[in-house]
Design an enzyme around this catalytic site. Structure first.
Site, PDB file in Angstrom:
ATOM      1  CG  ASP A 106      -2.055   0.957   1.197  1.00  0.00           C
ATOM      2  OD1 ASP A 106      -3.083   0.734   0.532  1.00  0.00           O
ATOM      3  OD2 ASP A 106      -1.882   1.988   1.868  1.00  0.00           O
ATOM      4  CE1 TYR A 215      -5.410   7.158   0.405  1.00  0.00           C
ATOM      5  CE2 TYR A 215      -4.828   7.591   2.689  1.00  0.00           C
ATOM      6  CZ  TYR A 215      -5.094   6.694   1.672  1.00  0.00           C
ATOM      7  OH  TYR A 215      -5.037   5.353   1.924  1.00  0.00           O
ATOM      8  CG  HIS A 271      -5.411  -3.580  -0.119  1.00  0.00           C
ATOM      9  ND1 HIS A 271      -4.573  -3.133  -1.121  1.00  0.00           N
ATOM     10  CD2 HIS A 271      -5.182  -2.774   0.958  1.00  0.00           C
ATOM     11  CE1 HIS A 271      -3.868  -2.103  -0.677  1.00  0.00           C
ATOM     12  NE2 HIS A 271      -4.217  -1.868   0.579  1.00  0.00           N
TER      13      HIS A 271
END
Length: 293
Positions: A106, A215, A271
């Site tokens: 990730d 982000y 994931h």
């Protein structure tokens, strides 16, 4: 039980190191050449807990909490991938190591790429799991709205100032559980306690704000990636996506930035590679990093 006292079948020591403006928490196990494992959002070092034991039989395994996450300190700025990679480089050198084997998942995978691109003589081999690098169109396409909400909507949502924090705070358990359930091949890979480990870490003072900064820094990190890609990596790289999540997009992304890439799709995996297929991850890293030794 906290994220530092998980039941483990091998000796893990927990430490902190002062690196620049950070107090970095890291777990360490084993002996031998160093392997550094980098986690993503919304996790901590514990994302690798089911992998550390196998690797520690041959290597010194170093598993930090990234800037702002887990038990590492949470400054206001510095969440672009280049800066976070420099944090990890500072930790590595403070421990007396120079050249490492490196793996990331990730956002930890994006940081691992930035590390290898900035410190090209400092990485033997690089392994990337379940991440598409920002800046090359693949991630950006995956963020485009699709029917049924089957797109990476959170990448854009979490980059918006203020509103995500206001809506998620106090509801971290609801929000995070959605991701662990919906981005897994088999949600039963997570027990309630597994999820609680990460929820507790995200409710530490400053953790939610800091996690969202990754982000908010998306386009800065994307620009850094495109600059690094002008000089492709020449070290061996492996890149794997989960069948039920990013699939072959992970390798497609890494093919754009490195010359020697292998990998593909992990079957029966979403994931969360460390919880869903730890035996695959540990086996692959032992084989890949061990080649030629």
């Amino acid at each position: 039980m906290t994220e530092k006292t998980l039941p483990v079948a091998f000796p893990v020591q927990h430490h902190t190191a002062r690196v620049g403006d950070l107090r970095i928490h890291y777990a360490r196990a084993g002996s031998g050449e160093p392997i550094v494992l980098l986690h993503g959002w919304p996790q901590s070092w514990a994302a690798w807990r089911n992998v550390i034991g196998a690797l520690s039989q041959k290597y010194t395994v170093i598993v930090p909490d990234l800037r702002g996450l887990g038990s590492t300190s949470k400054p206001d700025t510095g969440y672009d991938v280049n800066t976070v990679a420099r944090d990890i480089r500072g930790l590595v050198t403070s421990l007396g190591f120079d050249k490492i084997y490196l793996a990331g998942h990730d956002w930890g995978a994006a940081v691992a790429y930035a590390y290898a691109a900035q410190f090209r003589e400092g990485v033997h081999k690089l392994s990337i799991f379940e991440m598409v690098l920002p800046g090359f169109g693949i991630m950006e396409e995956a963020m485009t709205p699709q029917q049924g909400g089957n797109f990476l909507w959170h990448m854009a949502f979490q980059s918006v100032p203020d509103i995500p924090y206001a809506l998620i705070q106090g509801r971290e358990d609801i929000y995070m559980r959605w991701f662990f359930e919906h981005y897994a091949y088999d949600p039963s890979a997570f027990s309630a306690e597994d999820v609680a480990i990460y929820v507790r870490a995200m409710t530490h003072v400053g953790s939610l704000r800091a996690g969202l900064e990754y982000y908010k820094s998306y386009f800065e990190s994307a620009a850094q990636n495109t600059e690094h890609a002008k000089q492709p990596l020449t070290i061996p790289v492996s890149a794997w996506g989960g069948e039920a999540c990013l699939g072959d997009a992970t390798k497609a992304s890494i093919d754009l930035v490195a010359n020697d890439v292998r990998g593909g799709v992990i079957e029966r995996c979403g994931h969360w590679i460390g919880e869903e297929r730890p035996e695959f991850v540990a086996g692959h890293l032992l084989e890949f990093f061990g080649e030629g030794q």
